[in-house]
Design an enzyme around this catalytic site. Sequence first.
Site, PDB file in Angstrom:
ATOM      1  CG  ASP A 115      -5.655  -3.252  -1.336  1.00 21.93           C
ATOM      2  OD1 ASP A 115      -5.235  -2.758  -0.269  1.00 21.93           O
ATOM      3  OD2 ASP A 115      -5.986  -4.454  -1.425  1.00 21.93           O
ATOM      4  N   GLY A 159       0.778  -1.238   0.000  1.00 24.94           N
ATOM      5  CA  GLY A 159       0.000   0.000   0.000  1.00 24.94           C
ATOM      6  C   GLY A 159       0.809   1.287   0.000  1.00 24.94           C
ATOM      7  CG  ASP A 176      -7.836   0.940  10.248  1.00 20.99           C
ATOM      8  OD1 ASP A 176      -8.609   1.854  10.502  1.00 20.99           O
ATOM      9  OD2 ASP A 176      -8.204  -0.226   9.968  1.00 20.99           O
ATOM     10  CG  PHE A 211     -12.464   0.601   3.034  1.00 22.53           C
ATOM     11  CD1 PHE A 211     -11.810  -0.129   4.017  1.00 22.53           C
ATOM     12  CD2 PHE A 211     -12.049   0.470   1.715  1.00 22.53           C
ATOM     13  CE1 PHE A 211     -10.760  -0.975   3.691  1.00 22.53           C
ATOM     14  CE2 PHE A 211     -10.995  -0.385   1.383  1.00 22.53           C
ATOM     15  CZ  PHE A 211     -10.352  -1.108   2.375  1.00 22.53           C
ATOM     16  CB  VAL A 212      -9.889   5.945   1.821  1.00 22.28           C
ATOM     17  CG1 VAL A 212     -10.813   6.941   2.484  1.00 22.28           C
ATOM     18  CG2 VAL A 212      -8.767   5.542   2.760  1.00 22.28           C
ATOM     19  CD  GLU A 257       1.373   1.112   6.903  1.00 18.97           C
ATOM     20  OE1 GLU A 257       1.595   0.996   5.692  1.00 18.97           O
ATOM     21  OE2 GLU A 257       1.074   0.135   7.634  1.00 18.97           O
ATOM     22  CG  ASP A 258      -1.031   2.074   3.278  1.00 18.02           C
ATOM     23  OD1 ASP A 258      -0.833   1.797   4.483  1.00 18.02           O
ATOM     24  OD2 ASP A 258      -1.554   1.255   2.498  1.00 18.02           O
ATOM     25  NE  ARG A 307      -2.296  -2.982  -3.930  1.00 13.57           N
ATOM     26  CZ  ARG A 307      -2.339  -3.095  -2.599  1.00 13.57           C
ATOM     27  NH1 ARG A 307      -2.227  -2.023  -1.856  1.00 13.57           N
ATOM     28  NH2 ARG A 307      -2.487  -4.275  -2.041  1.00 13.57           N
TER      29      ARG A 307
HETATM   30  P1  IMP Z   1      -3.733  -1.366  11.119  1.00 15.68           P
HETATM   31  O1  IMP Z   1      -2.803  -2.432  11.540  1.00 15.68           O
HETATM   32  O2  IMP Z   1      -5.140  -1.615  11.552  1.00 15.68           O
HETATM   33  O3  IMP Z   1      -3.302   0.040  11.462  1.00 15.68           O
HETATM   34  O4  IMP Z   1      -3.882  -1.542   9.550  1.00 15.68           O
HETATM   35  C1  IMP Z   1      -3.249  -0.831   8.623  1.00 15.68           C
HETATM   36  C2  IMP Z   1      -3.463  -1.495   7.271  1.00 15.68           C
HETATM   37  O5  IMP Z   1      -4.857  -1.792   7.033  1.00 15.68           O
HETATM   38  C3  IMP Z   1      -3.075  -0.527   6.191  1.00 15.68           C
HETATM   39  O6  IMP Z   1      -1.699  -0.632   5.899  1.00 15.68           O
HETATM   40  C4  IMP Z   1      -3.969  -0.931   5.044  1.00 15.68           C
HETATM   41  O7  IMP Z   1      -3.384  -1.955   4.300  1.00 15.68           O
HETATM   42  C5  IMP Z   1      -5.221  -1.467   5.703  1.00 15.68           C
HETATM   43  N1  IMP Z   1      -6.304  -0.457   5.741  1.00 15.68           N
HETATM   44  C6  IMP Z   1      -6.848   0.118   6.828  1.00 15.68           C
HETATM   45  N2  IMP Z   1      -7.802   0.996   6.514  1.00 15.68           N
HETATM   46  C7  IMP Z   1      -7.868   1.005   5.156  1.00 15.68           C
HETATM   47  C8  IMP Z   1      -8.680   1.741   4.204  1.00 15.68           C
HETATM   48  O8  IMP Z   1      -9.531   2.601   4.517  1.00 15.68           O
HETATM   49  N3  IMP Z   1      -8.448   1.450   2.901  1.00 15.68           N
HETATM   50  C9  IMP Z   1      -7.522   0.537   2.484  1.00 15.68           C
HETATM   51  N4  IMP Z   1      -6.750  -0.156   3.334  1.00 15.68           N
HETATM   52  C10 IMP Z   1      -6.920   0.079   4.658  1.00 15.68           C
HETATM   53 MG    MG Z   2      -0.864  -1.326   3.960  1.00 12.95          MG
END
Ligand code: IMP
Ligand code: MG
Length: 178
Positions: free
Chosen positions: A158, A43, A102, A151-152, A98-99, A164
Amino acid sequence: MLNDVERVLITEQEIAEKVKEIGEKITNDYQGEQLLIVTILKGSVVFAADLLRQIKIPVEIDFMCLSSYGCDSKSSGVVRIVKDLNQPIEGKNVLIIEDILDSGNTLSHLTKLLSTRNPKSVKIVTLLDKPERRTAPVEVTYKGFTIPDEFVVGYGLDYNEKYRNIPFVGVLKREVYE
Ligand code: IMP
Ligand code: MG
């Protein structure tokens, strides 16, 4: 592809301006230091490609791929390393790209893991942050945009490996994933 997007959340131009701003901060903060930039697959590759070119000091780059399905963690429990760094990071300044932040699960695990390898420092840059969803605490040094709990997709992000290559960040229509 664009028909699945409900609305544009962050435009190409807004992203470009923010990336330039973050690049300038990183350039200033790491002046005279060695810097290893770690991009989290998949991502973060679009953001990383743009950000790297706004950093005006010498850097090294490497990649990591985390979790069990493809190279993206979907906020579920355990974080597994699918592809590790190609080099030791002892004594180095590490900056993780990081993208989106979350739940914080991925980055919280990763910073703990990398810290055990005795780097000089470990910091995080994230393009997007969804603070409402946070369950694991994560300290972020450089942040692009704080966004609502939606959700983006686009600019590297993706849904089921699609979208992407959309050049902006948009909210995905609910009917696509429900
Ligand atoms: P975390 O471990 O919950 O912080 O997850 C982060 C990962 O979840 C990101 O690197 C994304 O791959 C995925 N993710 C979380 N929210 C979104 C979203 O809104 N769109 C797309 N991918 C997301
Ligand atoms: Mg990611």
